[in-house]
Design an enzyme around this catalytic site. Structure first.
Site, short mmCIF file in Angstrom:
data_model
loop_
_atom_site.label_atom_id
_atom_site.label_comp_id
_atom_site.label_asym_id
_atom_site.label_seq_id
_atom_site.Cartn_x
_atom_site.Cartn_y
_atom_site.Cartn_z
CG MET A 180 -44.46 20.97 -41.13
SD MET A 180 -43.69 21.28 -39.92
CE MET A 180 -44.43 19.62 -38.80
CB CYS A 181 -43.85 19.75 -47.21
SG CYS A 181 -45.56 18.54 -47.75
N GLY A 182 -40.89 20.49 -46.31
CA GLY A 182 -39.93 21.07 -46.55
C GLY A 182 -39.27 21.48 -47.15
NE ARG A 205 -41.33 22.58 -42.99
CZ ARG A 205 -42.85 23.56 -41.74
NH1 ARG A 205 -41.82 24.21 -40.90
NH2 ARG A 205 -43.39 24.15 -42.51
#
Lengths: 225, 298
Positions: free
Chosen positions: B1-3, B32
């Protein structure tokens, strides 16, 4: 009607409250305010009740739904109605990727567009999309009906089993082992009923039917290594 | 994930609150990416041609040295604004090369985060709220900015592994996804003399874009060629002097949502990140198409 405001109470409280309702409940109508893109709203319901969500939601709205009727006055994030068993979910806006993924039953109506992988691995759910669907829709779909009143993206029905796919507009490309099939009376009947139930004004005669060529999922010794 | 979050303002009256809006968007994306966070913010430099944003693990000593001696070494006035582990050095454009050479000698531990007329990049390990507070991001004004919250998959949780990555003057890149051919691409780029400092996949993506542009591609062409040369999952947002661009890989399983009104164009990994923006309920909201390059600019 019962009103639940997600700004003043938590998501967990909302879902617990909805889960507490029994089939003879006199609290059969719910309005959920301020969803603000939150995930997992109204998941795991297993009682016939009406839930209206007043705005757009995040991931997994109405996941695993049984019997409940959920309406979203807005758009939904990825995985709406994931693994739905029965009941209905209606989205007034658009849906993000993998809408209705692995759904076993019930009806999912998306009045806007659905993104990629709509109906991936569907196992008996009916999905009606008033607009377009994105690429890889109905990937490995096993059973149920996917109705697309607009256009379908690339690789529709790739590795398809026995789901029926109906598309009114164009199909960018068909996936492996998906082919156009004859639209017989029995299919027109199924489609007409689904269009009527979901409130679409489209005519069944305007659609084409796609299904599995059945070459990929039968064991073929020539494909073995 | 990551935002990922991004905000591009069309309405100049919102410029003083850009930092505050971006900070709120970034904090919403904490789940995230709680490992590290970073932000690139674009604002005109007052009284200088160029801004050089640098980072140090030993800011008290190293930034002290820069303040005391950089101006004398390059024989030109500089202003140094220290924000926690980062410092923004404003100087005359013709002195930039000299200044970077001087910095490398004066304090070799200092890393360059960004160079440009408008861009400043701040990034650190920690929760997005803490990182934004350390650099007082919410007080910053600007015309546009992008931010990133990191959940590390491909390399260690370090300042240099955090996003955004600079890809050239006034340009930067943030990434959600993971590149699967970054090791071979890193070797290829290194053979071409490209400097790559970490084991991070996104740094290779950034270096690839810089390399393509050095070879004569425009940013748009470089992003198009990502679709051919990069293997793996990516939603990229690139910051430019005048705006930002978005590109997603053809599979497009990393989420992306955009909103546009008369006042702004906004990007978020999720709709949640956009809900506090002005008049979002009337915005046009849509998902960017896979394998398609988008740009918004002034």
């Amino acid at each position: 009607m019962q009103v639940f405001d997600l700004e003043s109470n938590s998501l967990r409280e909302l879902n617990a409250t909805l889960h507490e309702q029994k089939s003879n409940t006199n609290k059969g109508k719910w309005e959920v305010q301020n969803p603000r893109g939150r995930h997992a709203i109204a998941v795991g319901l297993d009682t016939a009740m009406d839930v209206r969500v007043m705005g757009s939601t995040g991931y997994y709205l109405g996941g695993m739904n049984q019997k409940a009727h959920i309406t979203v006055d807005g758009s939904v994030g990825p995985g709406v109605a994931e693994n739905m068993m029965s009941g209905t979910i209606t989205v007034e806006g658009d849906a993000s990727q993998y809408a209705g993924a692995t759904g076993h039953g019930g009806l999912l109506v998306i009045k806007g567009n659905a993104s990629s992988r709509c109906g991936i691995s569907m196992k008996g759910i009916d999905i009606v999309v008033f607009g377009d669907v994105g690429h890889m829709s109905a990937f490995m779909a096993q059973s149920g009906n996917l109705v697309v009143c607009g256009d379908a993206g690339e690789a529709l029905g790739d590795s398809l089993y026995e789901a029926r796919l109906f598309v009114r507009g164009s199909v960018k490309s068909l996936g492996a082992d998906c082919m156009e099939k004859e639209m017989r009376k029995e299919h027109l009947d199924i489609l007409s009923k689904l269009l009527k139930t979901s409130g679409s004004k489209a005519k069944a005669e305007e659609f084409r039917r796609y299904g599995s060529a059945r070459k990929l999922y039968n064991f073929n010794i020539d494909n073995a290594y | 994930m990551c935002g990922i979050v991004g905000l591009f303002l069309k309405d100049q009256s919102l410029m003083p609150s850009l930092g505050e809006m971006l900070t709120n968007m970034l904090i919403t994306m904490t789940e995230r990416g709680p490992d590290s966070a970073g932000i690139a913010i674009y604002d005109s430099a007052s009284n200088a041609d160029l801004k050089l944003t640098v980072q140090s693990d030993n800011p008290e000593v190293e930034f002290g040295l820069i303040k005391d001696s950089l101006s004398a070494i390059i024989e030109s006035s500089v202003s140094v604004e220290i924000k926690d582990t980062h410092a923004v050095i404003k100087l005359s454009g013709e002195k930039m090369i000299l200044a970077r050479q001087a910095l490398a000698k004066l304090c070799p531990g200092v890393r360059v985060m960004s160079v440009g007329e408008k861009v400043e990049i701040f990034k650190e390990v920690g929760l997005p709220r803490e990182v934004a507070d350390r650099f007082l991001i919410s007080k910053m004004s600007g015309s546009h900015g992008i931010g990133h919250t990191r959940m590390a998959t491909e390399s260690a949780v370090t300042t240099m592994g955090a996003h955004p990555f600079s890809t050239g003057q006034d340009q930067c890149l943030v990434h959600n996804g993971s590149l699967s051919n970054h090791n071979s691409l890193r070797r290829k780029l290194k053979r071409q003399g490209v400097l790559i400092e970490t084991e991070n996949d996104t740094e290779v993506g950034a270096a690839y874009l810089s390399y393509k542009m050095q070879q004569g591609s425009t940013l748009e062409e470089a992003l198009e060629s990502c679709l051919k040369d990069l293997d793996g999952f990516f939603t990229f947002v690139v910051g430019t002097k005048d705006g930002f661009g978005v590109v997603r890989d053809p599979i497009a399983c990393k989420p992306a949502i955009m909103a546009e009104t008369d006042q702004y164009v906004a990007f978020g990994s999720e709709y949640r990140a956009l809900v506090d923006l002005p008049k979002i309920e009337n915005a046009k909201v849509w998902e960017p198409e896979p394998a398609t390059v988008y740009f918004w600019s002034h």
